[in-house]
Design a protein around this motif. Structure first.
Motif, PDB file in Angstrom:
ATOM      1  N   GLY A 122      24.625  28.090  60.872  1.00 43.78           N
ATOM      2  CA  GLY A 122      25.807  28.041  60.031  1.00 43.78           C
ATOM      3  C   GLY A 122      25.530  28.010  58.540  1.00 43.78           C
ATOM      4  O   GLY A 122      26.463  28.039  57.743  1.00 43.78           O
ATOM      5  N   LEU A 123      24.284  27.946  58.136  1.00 46.56           N
ATOM      6  CA  LEU A 123      23.945  27.912  56.712  1.00 46.56           C
ATOM      7  C   LEU A 123      23.839  29.346  56.205  1.00 46.56           C
ATOM      8  O   LEU A 123      23.049  30.128  56.708  1.00 46.56           O
ATOM      9  CB  LEU A 123      22.620  27.178  56.498  1.00 46.56           C
ATOM     10  CG  LEU A 123      22.293  26.809  55.063  1.00 46.56           C
ATOM     11  CD1 LEU A 123      23.260  25.741  54.550  1.00 46.56           C
ATOM     12  CD2 LEU A 123      20.878  26.295  54.973  1.00 46.56           C
ATOM     13  N   THR A 124      24.656  29.643  55.217  1.00 49.13           N
ATOM     14  CA  THR A 124      24.672  31.003  54.679  1.00 49.13           C
ATOM     15  C   THR A 124      23.578  31.188  53.635  1.00 49.13           C
ATOM     16  O   THR A 124      23.021  30.227  53.121  1.00 49.13           O
ATOM     17  CB  THR A 124      26.030  31.306  54.009  1.00 49.13           C
ATOM     18  OG1 THR A 124      26.168  30.448  52.873  1.00 49.13           O
ATOM     19  CG2 THR A 124      27.184  31.100  54.975  1.00 49.13           C
ATOM     20  N   LYS A 125      23.303  32.421  53.327  1.00 46.99           N
ATOM     21  CA  LYS A 125      22.322  32.718  52.289  1.00 46.99           C
ATOM     22  C   LYS A 125      22.795  32.195  50.932  1.00 46.99           C
ATOM     23  O   LYS A 125      21.998  31.823  50.095  1.00 46.99           O
ATOM     24  CB  LYS A 125      22.043  34.221  52.212  1.00 46.99           C
ATOM     25  CG  LYS A 125      21.429  34.772  53.477  1.00 46.99           C
ATOM     26  CD  LYS A 125      20.062  34.179  53.724  1.00 46.99           C
ATOM     27  CE  LYS A 125      19.474  34.739  55.004  1.00 46.99           C
ATOM     28  NZ  LYS A 125      18.237  34.115  55.391  1.00 46.99           N
ATOM     29  N   ASP A 126      24.118  32.151  50.704  1.00 48.23           N
ATOM     30  CA  ASP A 126      24.653  31.580  49.466  1.00 48.23           C
ATOM     31  C   ASP A 126      24.294  30.102  49.350  1.00 48.23           C
ATOM     32  O   ASP A 126      23.951  29.614  48.282  1.00 48.23           O
ATOM     33  CB  ASP A 126      26.173  31.739  49.388  1.00 48.23           C
ATOM     34  CG  ASP A 126      26.597  33.186  49.216  1.00 48.23           C
ATOM     35  OD1 ASP A 126      25.783  33.983  48.713  1.00 48.23           O
ATOM     36  OD2 ASP A 126      27.729  33.520  49.596  1.00 48.23           O
ATOM     37  N   ALA A 127      24.367  29.405  50.469  1.00 51.91           N
ATOM     38  CA  ALA A 127      24.022  27.987  50.462  1.00 51.91           C
ATOM     39  C   ALA A 127      22.536  27.799  50.195  1.00 51.91           C
ATOM     40  O   ALA A 127      22.115  26.763  49.694  1.00 51.91           O
ATOM     41  CB  ALA A 127      24.395  27.352  51.801  1.00 51.91           C
TER      42      ALA A 127
END
Length: 120
Positions: free
Chosen positions: A31-36
């Protein structure tokens, strides 16, 4: 020289006081996006437990004490390059995805690092 090493779930909001933020999981957190990932300074996946040890612990084949002992043995025998992504910042936050905030590999790694450099 580092003055402080802390651990924190990767899903918690970053804080400027975190210092150098390093993800220490072998697998990218669900669930961790590249933005995060912008809040992650480095990914030290080789500093995480071996896949076999991780599976053994998460399946319940070994308890935390046995896991900690085996993981420390892995860390002791690891090549120095395993720790290169941890950087040299004064403050280091080891990020992990585990829901268990009291018994996880990041805590073991933090204690191992503190013991290697007791001046912290």
């Amino acid at each position: 020289m580092r003055s402080d090493i802390t651990t924190k779930r990767v899903y918690h909001d970053p804080d400027p006081a975190d210092g150098h933020r390093v993800l220490v999981d072998r697998l990218w957190p669900r669930g961790l996006t590249k933005d995060a990932a912008a809040a992650i300074d480095a990914w030290a996946k080789d500093a995480a437990p071996s896949p076999e040890l991780r599976r053994s612990f998460h399946s319940g084949e070994c308890d935390f004490a046995a896991f900690e002992k085996a993981y420390r043995q892995e860390l002791e025998s690891a090549d120095a390059s395993v720790f290169k992504d941890l950087g040299t910042a004064e403050r280091l936050t080891l990020l992990y995805a585990s829901r268990d905030t009291s018994q996880n590999h990041a805590m073991v790694l933090a204690e191992f690092l503190r013991e290697r450099d007791p001046g912290r």
